[in-house]
Design a protein around this motif. Structure first.
Motif, short mmCIF file in Angstrom:
data_model
loop_
_atom_site.label_atom_id
_atom_site.label_comp_id
_atom_site.label_asym_id
_atom_site.label_seq_id
_atom_site.Cartn_x
_atom_site.Cartn_y
_atom_site.Cartn_z
N HIS A 1 -6.69 -2.64 2.90
CA HIS A 1 -6.93 -3.98 3.43
C HIS A 1 -7.81 -3.95 4.66
O HIS A 1 -8.51 -4.89 4.95
CB HIS A 1 -5.59 -4.65 3.80
N CYS B 1 0.85 -1.19 0.00
CA CYS B 1 0.00 0.00 0.00
C CYS B 1 0.88 1.24 0.00
O CYS B 1 1.72 1.42 0.89
CB CYS B 1 -0.91 0.01 1.22
N GLU C 1 -3.34 4.25 10.62
CA GLU C 1 -3.66 2.88 11.04
C GLU C 1 -2.38 2.05 11.07
O GLU C 1 -2.07 1.37 12.04
CB GLU C 1 -4.64 2.22 10.05
N TYR C 2 -1.66 2.12 9.97
CA TYR C 2 -0.45 1.34 9.84
C TYR C 2 0.56 1.73 10.91
O TYR C 2 1.22 0.89 11.50
CB TYR C 2 0.15 1.59 8.45
N PRO D 1 -3.30 -3.19 -2.03
CA PRO D 1 -4.73 -3.35 -1.79
C PRO D 1 -5.54 -3.06 -3.05
O PRO D 1 -5.31 -2.06 -3.71
CB PRO D 1 -5.03 -2.33 -0.69
N PHE E 1 0.27 4.17 0.68
CA PHE E 1 -0.02 5.17 1.70
C PHE E 1 0.59 4.79 3.04
O PHE E 1 0.56 5.56 3.99
CB PHE E 1 -1.54 5.32 1.84
#
Ligand code: SF4
Ligand code: SF4
Lengths: 298, 674
Positions: B670, B635, B643-644, B661, B637
């Protein structure tokens, strides 16, 4: 600021572009004055030369006379009337200079525009050719070529061609650089989106926007051509006697500066006048074609 | 309020500034007064040319040569106007710090960033050693949000992105420990998520130093969120001032009202037509009699045209300069500025069509990047656009939003065949697009009309050109060009003028008229209003809406301004580093963003509504957009994904890093929330 009304459906008539350009040019005082000076010089050279009662290639009985009523510019050691010679020389010099400027300006502009717009291999190839010409020792080449052709009656034309062939790459390089930056402007992309072809883009969008630069380059070439012709004549390869040019006159009379200065200063004055006035005309033209400089809003 | 909050630290009184110009003298500031109190943020808003920046320059003593200044500028008890340069520099260095729009010009390119901050620290604490100063500099850089500040102190300004540089400037300002910070359009050139970071850094600076701040901006949203009090400027004068609430909720001057009404809003509070303010601000090269706003004001009377309204109190400290401000209580923009009638449609509408006109199928565009220098070493590929698909039907507007580097303009160029795609294709009515020949159906309007209109051609010639190229006769093309100009609201004498003789809004109308000349079915609008001032922008947006409805056009509307897209688009696609991360119905995407990036983007857009803006929860992303030459795996981003970086488990994270994703159900994440 321009106010545009929403009402009104009249179809206004467009002022022709040349008239706008002329109007802006005339506003430039120095340029207008220079244009007058230049036109007078040309008129004097071509009309005056024909009317003057001495011819440039006929001896008079007077040798080395200083300026007088009979010979306003004096005469030289062999008895030629210098006024007649200067007028004839001006004709030749102006002819050569304008010819060189026109040929190398047009050819160089198109060459540079095509190269810049296409880019890539075409560009590389075209600019290599231009570079090759540039690295030629210009004066030497001109001398060799002029040596073989200078004597014929159309000699000046050939000298002009040779000088044009040697100077166009300057214009081409300049225009190419400009086109490379113009190419990134979105109005070129816009023209492509509605299907305009390369030639249309070159003639309608690129060259008009490059015009100011081209004109300046061309006026410099006028000056360069006059000086190159002078240089060629000076070393004995330009225009040949009995025909004459301003350069040739100066070179023939350089030894007379101390004893008979008129022989040197009159042709010199004409060269300076031509070069300066052409320069200012160029400035005026550049501003006149650049409509974004105009401050008049109405 | 504390006692201190009412003391004035910087006072501008009856300030006038004029500049020499080809046409004479331009009076950019015509008698401006305001006072900045300790600890507060004063927002100065207005459109370009209103004199807000000239005011700031005069305060700082940075006006160019030839400028004339009158009136008074007081810092505490000291008059600043008329001070010698060195005296002024002393005041400036110690007490007043500046943050400009272009941070690059404020930093010295030959010194490292750490050195420059440390210098500022040492200038203020002469006793400090070199080591300590550098430590302090690192602390400051961390405070303004520069990631890995310790590793980056040795870097030079050009190695930082625009947003990072602006934060370095703010760190230097903090090191000076000023009493006043003057920020002139500090976030104007930046993307919204970066703007949010810089505004945060400014707030930190304010809190750390206790400095009062003058925030000069054209962005009403930024002012609503940051300022305590606001000064609205128009044509070199203050036309209204008061607390943010007073000015935003109960404006008492028609111009302020118009400005608020012409603003598209992300919170969807108004889906109605924008209410543009007709006309353009007056030229300031000759004296103005009466109210400067009168030519554009729907309420103007003869009194307004002869007598200048004073800036008078309307309610406590709320001041307004209008003869009729008493009548403006509880009036809404649309009451004062009647929406203008739609211009005549130039053609009969096209029949509705259900099938898509344009389809982009898996568009990919890579550029080869070469290094500079002799050997032009291949530096790899720039992944500008990566597997982007969408379709567009008649009468529909698809908004393509994204920040710089998202690939949105490349997509426009691919659609227009100005570039060849590396992969994928563009279909027109289901047929692959031929290299030329589609000219009639797809046309483009560029962002900057100054750049996209040939400066050597008149308006009429510009609009006629597509027709001439496609074989229409000279006379016919001209008649049609004038017709088109009329349909975009330009007529009469204007057709023979050159682009530079028009105002920005008028120029963009010429661009639109030209794009319509071939009767296309699809217009690609590449940031068509982002170069325009808000009141003018609204006018162009309305025009675009009218034309779309009258001609049944489909728009691909590319913009970085989410508020504008929310206003005009039916569907949106959000791009990040060349990929679509979220797409769907406009309201769904803006009201319930599901992708972490969309959520951050939406939350970063400032609302021109002080209460809402302050109450909002903001997701501030860390870091910059990574280089598209070497995008993150999986991904794209993830280097900035909250979030990650925060919420996910290691196993989940591994999937983000390892697997791209897919765009499922409109979201490419995801772990998208439902
Ligand atoms: S004074 Fe008159 S023209 Fe000016 S803003 Fe008020 S109503 Fe409009
Ligand atoms: S896939 Fe992972 S990194 Fe990408 S947006 Fe979703 S949670 Fe964030």
């Amino acid at each position: 600021m321009v106010e545009i009304t929403r009402a009104g459906g009249d179809v206004p008539v467009a002022t022709p572009r040349w008239r706008l350009v002329a109007r802006r040019f005339l506003r430039h005082r120095l340029a207008t004055a220079s244009l007058v000076v230049f036109l007078l010089l040309v008129l004097l050279a071509f009309v005056g030369g024909a009317l003057w009662h001495y011819s440039y290639d006929v001896y008079t009985p007077d040798n080395s006379h200083p300026p007088s009523l009979e010979h306003p510019f004096g005469t030289d050691a062999t008895g030629y009337d210098l006024l007649a010679q200067v007028l004839r020389g001006t004709q030749r010099s102006v002819e050569i200079a304008l010819f060189v400027a026109a040929v190398s300006g047009v050819f160089g502009s198109v060459w540079g525009a095509v190269a810049g717009l296409h880019g890539g291999k075409v560009d590389t190839l075209m600019m290599r050719v231009a570079d090759l010409v540039l690295i030629f020792p210009a004066i030497a080449v001109a001398a060799v070529l002029a040596n073989n052709v200078g004597a014929s009656s159309q000699g000046w034309l050939l000298i002009g061609l040779v000088l044009a062939a040697l100077t166009w790459p300057y214009v081409a390089r300049l225009v190419r650089g400009l086109v490379l930056s113009l190419r990134e402007r979105e109005f070129i992309a816009a023209a492509r989106t509605f299907g305009a072809g390369s030639w249309r883009i070159i003639f309608r969008h690129v060259l008009p926007n490059a015009l100011g630069t081209i004109i300046v380059a061309v006026t410099i070439i006028v000056a360069v051509a006059i000086l190159a012709e002078t240089a060629l004549s000076f070393i004995g390869f330009g225009v040949r006697p009995p025909d004459t040019s301003l350069g040739l006159l100066i070179s023939q009379n350089q030894t007379a500066v101390a004893t008979r200065p008129w022989l040197f200063y009159f042709p010199g004055l004409f060269i300076v006048l031509i070069a300066l006035s052409v320069n200012f005309i160029g400035d005026g033209l550049r501003d006149a074609f650049d409509n974004t400089r105009s401050r008049s809003r109405r | 309020m504390t006692r201190q909050a009412t003391t004035e630290v910087l006072g501008v009184h009856d300030l006038t500034v004029s500049f020499p110009d080809e046409r004479g003298r331009v009076t950019a500031v015509r008698g401006v007064s305001w006072s900045l109190r300790a600890g507060e943020v004063l927002g100065v808003v207005g459109e370009s040319g209103c004199g807000k920046s000239a005011t700031a320059l005069a305060v700082m003593g940075l006006l160019p040569h030839g400028a004339r200044v009158g009136g008074s500028v007081r810092f505490r008890d000291r008059e600043l106007l008329g001070l010698r340069d060195d005296e002024l520099a002393a005041v400036r260095g110690r007490s007043v710090a500046m943050v400009f729009q272009d941070p690059l010009s404020a930093l010295n390119p030959v010194y490292s960033v750490g050195f420059q901050v440390a210098e500022a620290v040492r200038a203020h604490h002469p006793g400090l050693g070199r080591e300590e100063a550098v430590e302090r500099a690192i602390a400051l850089l961390e405070l303004v949000g520069i990631p890995n500040a310790r590793d980056r102190v040795a870097d030079y300004p050009h190695e930082f992105s625009g947003g990072m540089r602006q934060r370095v400037v703010i760190a230097i300002a903090m090191a000076d420990d000023p009493d006043v910070i003057i920020a002139d359009e500090p976030t104007t050139a930046l993307d919204v998520t970066i703007q949010a970071q810089v505004l945060d850094a400014l707030r930190t600076a304010r809190e750390q130093t206790g400095a009062a701040t003058v925030l000069i901006t054209h962005d009403l949203g930024v002012v609503a969120g940051q300022a305590d009090r606001v000064v609205v400027m128009y044509a070199g004068k203050v036309v209204e001032s008061g607390t943010v609430e007073e000015v935003f909720y109960t404006p008492r001057m028609p111009y302020t009202l118009g400005l608020l009404g012409s603003l598209p809003r992300l919170d969807g509070a108004r889906d109605a037509r924008l209410t543009p303010v007709a006309g353009t601000p007056p030229a300031l090269d000759r004296p103005i009699t009466g109210c400067a706003f009168a030519p554009r004001c729907p309420l103007a009377t003869d009194l307004c045209r002869t007598e200048e309204p004073p800036l008078a109190p309307v309610d406590g400290e709320h001041l307004a300069a209008c003869h009729f401000s008493a009548d403006l209580v509880d009036r809404r923009p649309e009451d004062v500025f009647p929406p203008r009638p739609a211009p005549l449609p130039p053609d009969t509408p096209v029949a509705e069509q259900a099938t898509p006109i344009v389809t982009a199928a898996g568009l990919v565009k890579h550029y080869r990047v070469r290094g500079a220098g002799l050997f032009r070493r291949d530096r790899g590929e720039l992944h500008a656009v990566c597997d982007v698909s969408f379709d567009l039907s008649t009468g529909e507007t698809l908004g393509l939003v994204g920040e710089s580097g998202s690939g949105k303009s490349t997509i426009a160029r691919l659609l227009m065949s100005l570039e060849d795609p590396t992969g994928g294709r563009v279909l027109l009515d289901g047929e692959p697009l031929a290299r030329r020949g589609h000219a009639r159906d797809l046309q483009i309007v560029f962002q900057d009309p100054m750049n996209s209109l040939d400066p050597r051609m008149t308006a009429a010639d510009l609009v006629a050109e597509p027709l001439r190229v496609n074989g229409t006769g000279r006379r016919e093309a001209r008649v049609r060009a004038l017709e088109l100009l009329r349909s975009v609201g330009l007529s009469g004498a204007g057709s023979e003028r050159y682009p530079h003789e028009f105002s920005g809004g008028q120029r963009q109308r010429i661009g639109i008229a030209r794009a319509l000349a071939l009767r296309p079915r699809v217009l690609v609008l590449d940031e068509p209003v982002s170069a325009l001032d808000v009141s003018v922008q609204a006018d162009v947006i309305n025009l675009l809406e009218d034309l779309r409805d009258a001609l049944g056009l489909a728009y691909l509307f590319i913009a970085h301004d989410l508020s504008v897209v929310r206003h005009i688009a039916d569907r949106v696609a959000v791009l990040y580093l060349g990929r679509v991360v979220e797409t769907g119905d406009r309201d769904a995407v803006f009201d319930h963003p599901r992708h972490p990036y969309t959520r951050a983007l939406v939350s970063a857009v400032p609302l021109p509504d002080p209460r809402k803006e302050r109450a909002r929860e903001r997701i501030v992303l860390t870091g910059d957009v990574p280089s598209p030459v070497d995008p993150p795996s999986g991904c794209r981003f993830r280097t900035r994904c909250p979030e990650y970086l925060g919420g996910l488990t290691d196993a989940q994270r591994a999937r983000c890093a390892g697997e791209v994703p897919a765009l499922l159900d409109g979201v490419a994440c995801h772990w998208a929330r439902p």
